[in-house]
Design an enzyme around this catalytic site. Structure first.
Site: not given
Ligand code: C5P
Length: 309
Positions: A20, A149
């Site tokens: 993506k 994502d």
């Molecule tokens: O959702 P995901 O596990 O991919 O996110 C990884 C990290 O990225 C989260 O632990 C957070 O620190 C950060 N993140 C964030 N805000 C989002 C998505 C991700 O702060 N909307």
């Protein structure tokens, strides 16, 4: 395959899952749960990983990797595809017995959702392999639990993302846009980039680009690449460049070679260069490669459909 029994029909499922990009990535303040509010537009591009789930006799989840990240990516319980297989088995109330093979073309930790794509692929491949009856809403819920994502990676195409990125609204994009994707020798972990966004904001640098209306209309009306170039937004760009200053010269170099725009992909460090059309993209890729500074240079177009459109 010598010495091995070829899988019987139905014993092995392969799913292609696209990377993506975020043509618009608006990042708000951190929420109480630590995640940042997002106002983004996702688009799936033609660079993809292939996730294969194959039955194995013994219980357990085994992950193997070829291509990008082979030898360095964790293959144990930390691997997102491993987590996805475990989750869908738990949902189905079965003991997992699967070999997952990730044939990776999506650069690792590059801001292209490679890990999320593998998780989405593993959810779908395992659900099909084990004939798990699961509705869209439930699959979406499991995907969101794996990462912000992952729900988009299940869907593909073009979509507005809100919440922490997991709330999706499809966009009917009319057209195809061509990109040159340049990867770099460095990686940026997503949380590191979010933290840098927060730090820069404390210093008064950057603001929340919450409005996606114009770029959504551009996709819906089949805007030219020239027009799209003016609408690309990434609130994480300053943070990514602050963490990896060498990105600035890579971006500048691509613009000098004729790219319509240089855009940090997600939290970086991959750089997307927008081209006028496929012919321009081929020439641009060649020039960026010759210039040096990128680890690898790929051609990609979007939107493409997802694994479970
Ligand atoms: O959702 P995901 O596990 O991919 O996110 C990884 C990290 O990225 C989260 O632990 C957070 O620190 C950060 N993140 C964030 N805000 C989002 C998505 C991700 O702060 N909307």
């Amino acid at each position: 395959m010598s010495g091995q029994t070829a899988p019987l029909k139905g014993e092995s499922i392969s799913v292609d899952v696209p990377a993506k990009i975020n043509p618009h990535l608006g990042v708000g303040d951190p929420r109480a749960d630590g995640y940042h509010a997002l106002s983004t537009v996702y688009q799936a591009i033609s660079l993809h990983d292939t996730v294969t789930a194959e039955r194995r006799e013994e219980p357990g989840i085994e992950v193997t990797v070829s291509g990008e990240g082979a030898g360095t990516l964790p293959t144990g319980e930390d691997n997102l595809a491993h987590k996805a297989a475990k989750l869908i088995a738990l949902y189905a109330g079965i003991e997992p017995a699967v070999r997952l093979h990730l044939n990776k073309r999506i650069p690792v930790a590059g801001g292209l959702a490679g890990g999320s794509a593998d998780a989405a692929g593993a959810l779908i491949a395992c659900a099909r392999l084990w004939e798990v009856e699961i509705g869209d809403a439930e699959l979406h819920r499991l995907a969101a639990g794996l990462g912000s994502d992952v729900p988009f990676c299940l869907k593909g195409g073009t979509a507005i993302g809100s919440g922490r990125g997991e709330e999706l609204k499809p966009v009917a994009a009319e057209g195809t846009w061509h990109w040159v994707v340049a990867t770099t020798d460095t990686e940026i972990a997503t949380p590191e980039c979010y933290k840098e966004v927060d730090r820069l904001r404390e210093d008064g640098i950057g603001r929340y680009s919450s409005d996606v209306e114009q770029i959504v209309r551009a996709f819906e009306t089949g805007a030219s690449a020239d027009e799209l170039a003016r609408l690309l937004v990434n609130d994480m760009e300053a943070a990514a460049v602050s963490l990896r200053p060498q990105l600035a010269s890579l971006m500048h170099g691509g613009l000098e070679e004729g790219a319509l725009a240089a855009h940090v992909s997600g939290s970086g460090p991959s750089i997307l260069f927008l081209a006028t059309d496929v012919k321009h993209a081929v020439a641009l890729a060649r020039r960026i490669r010759m210039r040096g500074g990128a680890r690898s240079v790929h051609l990609a177009h979007g939107p493409v459909s997802g694994p479970a459109a």
